[in-house]
Design a protein around this motif. Structure first.
Motif, mmCIF file in Angstrom:
data_model
loop_
_atom_site.group_PDB
_atom_site.id
_atom_site.type_symbol
_atom_site.label_atom_id
_atom_site.label_comp_id
_atom_site.label_asym_id
_atom_site.label_seq_id
_atom_site.Cartn_x
_atom_site.Cartn_y
_atom_site.Cartn_z
ATOM 1 N N MET A 134 0.840 -1.182 0.000
ATOM 2 C CA MET A 134 0.000 0.000 0.000
ATOM 3 C C MET A 134 0.884 1.244 0.000
ATOM 4 N N ASN A 135 0.628 2.165 -0.911
ATOM 5 C CA ASN A 135 1.415 3.391 -0.990
ATOM 6 C C ASN A 135 0.994 4.375 0.096
ATOM 7 N N THR A 136 1.976 5.105 0.602
ATOM 8 C CA THR A 136 1.754 6.079 1.659
ATOM 9 C C THR A 136 2.263 7.432 1.193
ATOM 10 N N LYS A 137 1.523 8.493 1.483
ATOM 11 C CA LYS A 137 1.967 9.844 1.153
ATOM 12 C C LYS A 137 3.040 10.269 2.148
ATOM 13 N N LEU A 138 3.961 11.101 1.685
ATOM 14 C CA LEU A 138 5.033 11.609 2.536
ATOM 15 C C LEU A 138 4.470 12.296 3.785
ATOM 16 N N SER A 139 3.364 12.986 3.638
ATOM 17 C CA SER A 139 2.755 13.700 4.759
ATOM 18 C C SER A 139 2.167 12.765 5.819
ATOM 19 N N LYS A 140 1.976 11.484 5.472
ATOM 20 C CA LYS A 140 1.380 10.513 6.398
ATOM 21 C C LYS A 140 2.433 9.631 7.097
ATOM 22 N N VAL A 141 3.706 9.800 6.751
ATOM 23 C CA VAL A 141 4.775 9.011 7.373
ATOM 24 C C VAL A 141 4.909 9.399 8.840
ATOM 25 N N LYS A 142 5.072 8.396 9.708
ATOM 26 C CA LYS A 142 5.143 8.630 11.157
ATOM 27 C C LYS A 142 6.434 8.063 11.732
ATOM 28 N N VAL A 143 6.944 8.729 12.758
ATOM 29 C CA VAL A 143 8.137 8.284 13.477
ATOM 30 C C VAL A 143 7.853 6.941 14.160
ATOM 31 N N ASN A 144 8.874 6.092 14.245
ATOM 32 C CA ASN A 144 8.837 4.757 14.865
ATOM 33 C C ASN A 144 8.031 3.733 14.074
ATOM 34 N N GLN A 145 7.683 4.047 12.835
ATOM 35 C CA GLN A 145 7.011 3.099 11.946
ATOM 36 C C GLN A 145 8.002 2.653 10.877
ATOM 37 N N VAL A 146 7.790 1.449 10.335
ATOM 38 C CA VAL A 146 8.670 0.915 9.296
ATOM 39 C C VAL A 146 8.031 1.114 7.923
ATOM 40 N N TYR A 147 8.814 1.652 6.994
ATOM 41 C CA TYR A 147 8.358 1.892 5.622
ATOM 42 C C TYR A 147 9.432 1.429 4.648
ATOM 43 N N ASN A 148 9.018 1.198 3.412
ATOM 44 C CA ASN A 148 9.940 0.895 2.323
ATOM 45 C C ASN A 148 9.972 2.123 1.421
ATOM 46 N N PHE A 149 11.137 2.761 1.318
ATOM 47 C CA PHE A 149 11.299 3.971 0.524
ATOM 48 C C PHE A 149 11.929 3.615 -0.815
ATOM 49 N N HIS A 150 11.271 4.002 -1.900
ATOM 50 C CA HIS A 150 11.794 3.815 -3.246
ATOM 51 C C HIS A 150 12.437 5.145 -3.637
ATOM 52 N N ILE A 151 13.705 5.079 -4.033
ATOM 53 C CA ILE A 151 14.497 6.299 -4.202
ATOM 54 C C ILE A 151 15.154 6.321 -5.573
ATOM 55 N N LYS A 207 13.089 7.612 12.222
ATOM 56 C CA LYS A 207 13.508 8.194 13.497
ATOM 57 C C LYS A 207 13.320 9.702 13.547
ATOM 58 N N GLU A 208 13.293 10.355 12.385
ATOM 59 C CA GLU A 208 13.158 11.813 12.346
ATOM 60 C C GLU A 208 12.540 12.215 11.022
ATOM 61 N N ILE A 209 11.679 13.211 11.061
ATOM 62 C CA ILE A 209 11.063 13.744 9.846
ATOM 63 C C ILE A 209 11.209 15.258 9.896
ATOM 64 N N ASN A 210 11.711 15.855 8.823
ATOM 65 C CA ASN A 210 11.695 17.311 8.734
ATOM 66 C C ASN A 210 11.440 17.723 7.283
ATOM 67 N N ALA A 211 11.496 19.004 7.004
ATOM 68 C CA ALA A 211 11.125 19.498 5.683
ATOM 69 C C ALA A 211 12.090 19.064 4.583
ATOM 70 N N GLU A 212 13.335 18.723 4.949
ATOM 71 C CA GLU A 212 14.351 18.389 3.949
ATOM 72 C C GLU A 212 14.570 16.888 3.778
ATOM 73 N N PHE A 213 14.538 16.139 4.875
ATOM 74 C CA PHE A 213 14.849 14.716 4.795
ATOM 75 C C PHE A 213 14.126 13.915 5.874
ATOM 76 N N LYS A 266 22.724 0.844 15.206
ATOM 77 C CA LYS A 266 21.733 1.928 15.233
ATOM 78 C C LYS A 266 22.086 3.061 14.276
ATOM 79 N N ARG A 267 23.002 2.808 13.338
ATOM 80 C CA ARG A 267 23.401 3.855 12.398
ATOM 81 C C ARG A 267 22.243 4.168 11.461
ATOM 82 N N SER A 268 21.956 5.440 11.307
ATOM 83 C CA SER A 268 20.835 5.863 10.474
ATOM 84 C C SER A 268 21.330 6.448 9.160
ATOM 85 N N VAL A 269 20.413 6.583 8.228
ATOM 86 C CA VAL A 269 20.702 7.220 6.946
ATOM 87 C C VAL A 269 19.678 8.328 6.710
#
Length: 74
Positions: A1-18, A39-45, A59-62
């Motif tokens: 199921m596709n999710t809009k960027l505005s609906k992404v939530k912290v501490n949830q697992v998603y598959n990002f196609h880049i 782990k973090e959502i902001n206007a840029e990344f 625990k290294r993040s990208v």
């Protein structure tokens, strides 16, 4: 199921196609997927810990820049 960027939530697992790299017509674009816990959502990344790192106890993040995301799925 596709999710809009505005609906992404912290501490949830998603598959990002880049899509990354290269300017218009350069022919050097790369497509890849990153699945992980947000782990973090902001206007840029969005900062994500990939599931492969979590399984290894790492625990290294990208950073996934919002303008490189083509699709988000749960």
């Amino acid at each position: 199921m596709n999710t809009k960027l505005s609906k992404v939530k912290v501490n949830q697992v998603y598959n990002f196609h880049i899509v990354d790299g290269g300017g218009a017509g350069s022919g050097s674009q790369t497509w890849y997927n990153v699945m992980g816990e947000v782990k973090e959502i902001n206007a840029e990344f969005i900062r994500v810990i990939p599931t492969t790192n979590i399984k290894a106890g790492n625990k290294r993040s990208v950073k996934i820049y919002n303008n490189t995301i083509t699709q988000i799925s749960e």
